[in-house]
Design a protein around this motif. Sequence first.
Motif, short mmCIF file in Angstrom:
data_model
loop_
_atom_site.label_atom_id
_atom_site.label_comp_id
_atom_site.label_asym_id
_atom_site.label_seq_id
_atom_site.Cartn_x
_atom_site.Cartn_y
_atom_site.Cartn_z
N LYS A 1 -14.84 36.03 85.32
CA LYS A 1 -15.20 35.08 84.28
C LYS A 1 -16.67 35.25 83.92
O LYS A 1 -17.55 34.94 84.72
CB LYS A 1 -14.94 33.65 84.74
N ILE A 2 -16.92 35.75 82.73
CA ILE A 2 -18.30 35.94 82.28
C ILE A 2 -18.94 34.58 82.02
O ILE A 2 -18.36 33.72 81.36
CB ILE A 2 -18.35 36.81 81.01
N ALA A 3 -20.13 34.40 82.56
CA ALA A 3 -20.86 33.16 82.35
C ALA A 3 -21.49 33.18 80.96
O ALA A 3 -22.23 34.11 80.62
CB ALA A 3 -21.94 33.00 83.42
N LEU A 4 -21.21 32.16 80.18
CA LEU A 4 -21.74 32.09 78.81
C LEU A 4 -23.09 31.39 78.75
O LEU A 4 -23.74 31.37 77.70
CB LEU A 4 -20.73 31.37 77.91
N SER A 5 -23.50 30.82 79.88
CA SER A 5 -24.81 30.17 79.96
C SER A 5 -25.37 30.44 81.35
O SER A 5 -24.63 30.84 82.26
CB SER A 5 -24.68 28.67 79.71
N PRO A 6 -26.67 30.26 81.54
CA PRO A 6 -27.26 30.52 82.87
C PRO A 6 -26.54 29.75 83.96
O PRO A 6 -26.20 28.57 83.80
CB PRO A 6 -28.71 30.04 82.69
N MET B 1 -20.31 35.76 91.40
CA MET B 1 -19.38 36.84 91.73
C MET B 1 -18.36 37.02 90.61
O MET B 1 -18.02 38.16 90.25
CB MET B 1 -18.69 36.57 93.07
N ALA B 2 -17.88 35.93 90.05
CA ALA B 2 -16.91 36.01 88.95
C ALA B 2 -17.53 36.67 87.73
O ALA B 2 -16.88 37.46 87.03
CB ALA B 2 -16.39 34.62 88.60
N ASP B 3 -18.79 36.37 87.47
CA ASP B 3 -19.48 36.96 86.33
C ASP B 3 -19.64 38.47 86.52
O ASP B 3 -19.35 39.26 85.61
CB ASP B 3 -20.85 36.30 86.16
N ALA B 4 -20.08 38.88 87.70
CA ALA B 4 -20.25 40.31 87.97
C ALA B 4 -18.91 41.05 87.95
O ALA B 4 -18.81 42.18 87.46
CB ALA B 4 -20.95 40.52 89.31
N ALA B 5 -17.87 40.40 88.47
CA ALA B 5 -16.54 41.03 88.51
C ALA B 5 -15.96 41.23 87.12
O ALA B 5 -15.18 42.15 86.89
CB ALA B 5 -15.59 40.18 89.35
N ALA B 6 -16.34 40.35 86.19
CA ALA B 6 -15.79 40.42 84.83
C ALA B 6 -16.45 41.50 83.97
O ALA B 6 -15.94 41.84 82.90
CB ALA B 6 -15.94 39.06 84.15
#
Length: 202
Positions: A195-200, A124-129
């Motif tokens: 927060k964009i995920a920088l890894s899987p 969710m944080a990745d999509a929100a970012a």
Amino acid sequence: MPRQASPTKQREAKAASVARAKSIAPDVPARIGSTPATKFRGNPAIFGRLVEDHDKHRALLAMIDATGPKDPERKTLFEEFVRDVHGHAAAEEQALWSTVMRNPDTTEFARHAVGDHHKLDKLMADAAARDMTAPGWLRHFAALKEEYLDHILEEETEQFVEAEKVLTPKDQTYMRQVFNRRKKAEKASAEIEKKIALSPIA
């Protein structure tokens, strides 16, 4: 244990959950189609209450999928989904899994459910970012949607089934009360992390 709700009650419970999602953006279709069979839909205790939220979330996910990049409803629906899931997960852990985890027979089921919640937080944080108006946003959203639908399917068909075995009807009724109280508080204080995920995400 509480008696399984009749097919009519189950349909009514599902329709009420979809209606709650539709109230957020009445003009956006909520085509969730058929949902996995679960004996808990319409149940008056904790498990039925959790499935109510699951069905609302299924509808919200379908509605987000139906929006276009420029539709203002996309952001509104996504933020409602995130806040509702945060409140739901925290209250579920407090009302249900904290107790179930103490029983050696169901510890692993509870741990797995809570672990899924942490993974969903990251998705969710990745999509929100990310930019919701970008053409590729739905690709990131799709990963979140798939993970969430898998999670609630597993809860409804496996984890809740095992948890029910170690809880009395009185426990289950009380847990619904605790869940409702805690969800209201947790949702009200929920923040949308970006927060964009920088890894899987695993």
